[in-house]
Design a protein around this motif. Structure first.
Motif, PDB file in Angstrom:
ATOM      1  N   GLY A  12      73.806  11.655  -4.798  1.00 50.14           N
ATOM      2  CA  GLY A  12      72.388  12.025  -4.720  1.00 50.14           C
ATOM      3  C   GLY A  12      72.161  13.181  -3.755  1.00 50.14           C
ATOM      4  N   SER A  13      72.829  13.166  -2.611  1.00 52.06           N
ATOM      5  CA  SER A  13      72.575  14.244  -1.636  1.00 52.06           C
ATOM      6  C   SER A  13      73.182  15.559  -2.114  1.00 52.06           C
ATOM      7  CB  SER A  13      73.069  13.868  -0.238  1.00 52.06           C
ATOM      8  OG  SER A  13      74.409  13.479  -0.313  1.00 52.06           O
ATOM      9  N   GLN A  14      74.322  15.490  -2.795  1.00 54.45           N
ATOM     10  CA  GLN A  14      74.888  16.731  -3.364  1.00 54.45           C
ATOM     11  C   GLN A  14      73.942  17.297  -4.423  1.00 54.45           C
ATOM     12  OE1 GLN A  14      78.595  14.898  -4.572  1.00 54.45           O
ATOM     13  NE2 GLN A  14      79.751  16.180  -3.167  1.00 54.45           N
ATOM     14  N   TRP A  15      73.366  16.415  -5.213  1.00 54.40           N
ATOM     15  CA  TRP A  15      72.404  16.820  -6.261  1.00 54.40           C
ATOM     16  C   TRP A  15      71.214  17.529  -5.608  1.00 54.40           C
ATOM     17  CZ3 TRP A  15      71.998  14.887 -11.672  1.00 54.40           C
ATOM     18  CH2 TRP A  15      70.831  15.310 -12.308  1.00 54.40           C
ATOM     19  N   LEU A  16      70.654  16.870  -4.594  1.00 51.41           N
ATOM     20  CA  LEU A  16      69.471  17.404  -3.912  1.00 51.41           C
ATOM     21  C   LEU A  16      69.747  18.791  -3.332  1.00 51.41           C
ATOM     22  CD1 LEU A  16      66.604  16.800  -2.773  1.00 51.41           C
ATOM     23  CD2 LEU A  16      67.747  15.911  -0.731  1.00 51.41           C
ATOM     24  N   TYR A  17      70.877  18.935  -2.666  1.00 50.20           N
ATOM     25  CA  TYR A  17      71.243  20.203  -2.031  1.00 50.20           C
ATOM     26  C   TYR A  17      71.278  21.329  -3.066  1.00 50.20           C
ATOM     27  CZ  TYR A  17      74.209  23.682   0.196  1.00 50.20           C
ATOM     28  OH  TYR A  17      74.711  24.858   0.679  1.00 50.20           O
ATOM     29  N   TRP A  18      71.698  20.999  -4.270  1.00 47.87           N
ATOM     30  CA  TRP A  18      71.900  22.036  -5.292  1.00 47.87           C
ATOM     31  C   TRP A  18      70.595  22.483  -5.960  1.00 47.87           C
ATOM     32  CZ3 TRP A  18      72.549  24.307 -10.067  1.00 47.87           C
ATOM     33  CH2 TRP A  18      73.523  25.323 -10.095  1.00 47.87           C
ATOM     34  N   THR A  19      69.471  21.813  -5.610  1.00 43.10           N
ATOM     35  CA  THR A  19      68.208  22.196  -6.257  1.00 43.10           C
ATOM     36  C   THR A  19      67.438  23.270  -5.487  1.00 43.10           C
ATOM     37  OG1 THR A  19      67.065  20.380  -5.147  1.00 43.10           O
ATOM     38  CG2 THR A  19      67.886  19.941  -7.366  1.00 43.10           C
ATOM     39  N   ILE A  52      79.187  24.613 -12.941  1.00 48.82           N
ATOM     40  CA  ILE A  52      79.769  23.696 -13.943  1.00 48.82           C
ATOM     41  C   ILE A  52      79.723  22.257 -13.432  1.00 48.82           C
ATOM     42  CG2 ILE A  52      81.972  23.032 -15.024  1.00 48.82           C
ATOM     43  CD1 ILE A  52      82.601  26.126 -15.071  1.00 48.82           C
ATOM     44  N   SER A  53      79.997  22.070 -12.135  1.00 49.29           N
ATOM     45  CA  SER A  53      80.019  20.708 -11.571  1.00 49.29           C
ATOM     46  C   SER A  53      78.632  20.084 -11.573  1.00 49.29           C
ATOM     47  CB  SER A  53      80.552  20.722 -10.136  1.00 49.29           C
ATOM     48  OG  SER A  53      81.864  21.184 -10.144  1.00 49.29           O
ATOM     49  N   PHE A  54      77.585  20.894 -11.553  1.00 52.41           N
ATOM     50  CA  PHE A  54      76.233  20.334 -11.620  1.00 52.41           C
ATOM     51  C   PHE A  54      75.859  19.964 -13.049  1.00 52.41           C
ATOM     52  CE2 PHE A  54      71.772  19.699 -11.665  1.00 52.41           C
ATOM     53  CZ  PHE A  54      71.493  19.138 -10.431  1.00 52.41           C
TER      54      PHE A  54
END
Ligand SMILES: C[S@@+](CC[C@H](N)C(=O)[O-])C[C@H]1O[C@@H](n2cnc3c(N)ncnc32)[C@H](O)[C@@H]1O
Length: 278
Positions: A12-19, A52-54
């Motif tokens: 979740g935190s990796q997802w958030l950072y990428w936005t 790609i990882s996202f």
């Protein structure tokens, strides 16, 4: 209870950072840079691996129809995804194949084959016109289309050495998207491309396009926005734009029209995030 992640393998935190809409990176040249730099507009494989990882999970399939010297395909190897690429200019295909022969992925880094063991850069790159080659793929067979087309007509690229590099052109072929006579024709081709990308993508999956804005005839041309508008006409929903800039390779600012008029130094590129929300 933890929600199932329907799109990728991130926390979740990796997802958030990428936005974050601002996307500043500092990727230094990698081991293949001396080969890839012959192409004036190549993208860092590390950037492509992050994108790609996202937008995919491990082992899913990424298509890059404007693959150049393979930034996305090398990125797919770094991220542990499958890839397939198309590229019109045989010179760029040859460079990518040389990279495939001479390099591997070892612990998430590209290294020369003789320096260790690891995974191959396996994604095939086919030479040809992307619109024709895309038609040969099965509908709904691709998990993400992630690509970096030419930025409008007769695009001149200035390389990091400061020299203008005309090599990315295929000057003799009207099939090159950069060889169309004007921006209207370019946007028409983008729409045609978008229809093929829509057909190939699975439902709920993403088309990611890196598009630079331009300054043409004394006026700012928001090409990223214009391309996104055309892709919306095809049916894609525009979910966002990340403004990407790689600090490590940014060229010095140029003194355009100082004391006379505002002329931007365009140091970012737009990462358009479009979804087949169907
Ligand atoms: C901005 S570059 C892509 C660079 C790539 N991301 C990389 O890392 O090397 C765009 C590429 O699209 C290719 N191209 C232009 N028209 C094409 C077409 N009709 N079919 C396939 N490739 C095409 C150009 O030759 C060029 O290499």
């Amino acid at each position: 209870m933890k929600k199932a992640n329907l799109l990728n393998d991130l926390s979740g935190s990796q997802w958030l950072y990428w936005t974050d809409t601002l996307y500043l990176t500092n990727f230094p040249p990698d081991a293949t840079h001396h080969l890839r730099k012959k192409h004036g507009a190549m993208k860092p494989p590390e950037l492509m691996a992050e994108i790609i990882s996202f937008f995919t999970k491990k082992n899913e399939l990424v298509l890059d129809p404007f693959a150049g010297v393979g930034g996305t395909l090398i990125g797919a190897a770094l991220a542990g995804r499958r890839g397939i690429g198309f590229e019109l200019n045989p010179r760029w295909v040859e460079i990518y194949r040389q990279i495939q022969n001479e390099y591997i992925v070892h612990n998430g880094v590209i290294i020369p084959k003789e320096q260790g063991r690891g995974q191959p850069i396996a994604a095939p790159l086919y030479q040809g016109h992307c619109l024709a080659l895309m038609k040969q793929l099965e509908a709904g067979s691709v998990d993400a289309v992630i690509t970096d087309p030419p930025y409008g007509c007769q695009h001149r690229v200035t390389g990091f050495s400061g020299e203008t590099n005309f090599n990315m052109f295929n000057p003799d072929t009207p099939l090159d998207f950069a060889n169309v006579p004007d921006f209207a024709a370019f946007l028409g081709l983008m729409e045609e491309f978008g229809r093929e990308a829509w057909r190939l993508l699975k439902a709920k999956r993403y088309l990611i396009m890196i598009v630079g804005d331009r300054y043409v005839d004394g006026e700012f041309l928001p090409l990223g926005f214009l391309v996104a508008e055309r892709l919306r006409q095809v049916g894609f929903k525009l979910k966002g734009i990340r403004l990407w800039s790689n600090k490590a390779t940014q060229r010095p600012l140029r003194p355009y029209a100082v004391y006379t008029s505002f002329v931007p130094n365009i140091t970012h590129q737009n990462i358009l995030i479009l979804k087949k929300d169907a």
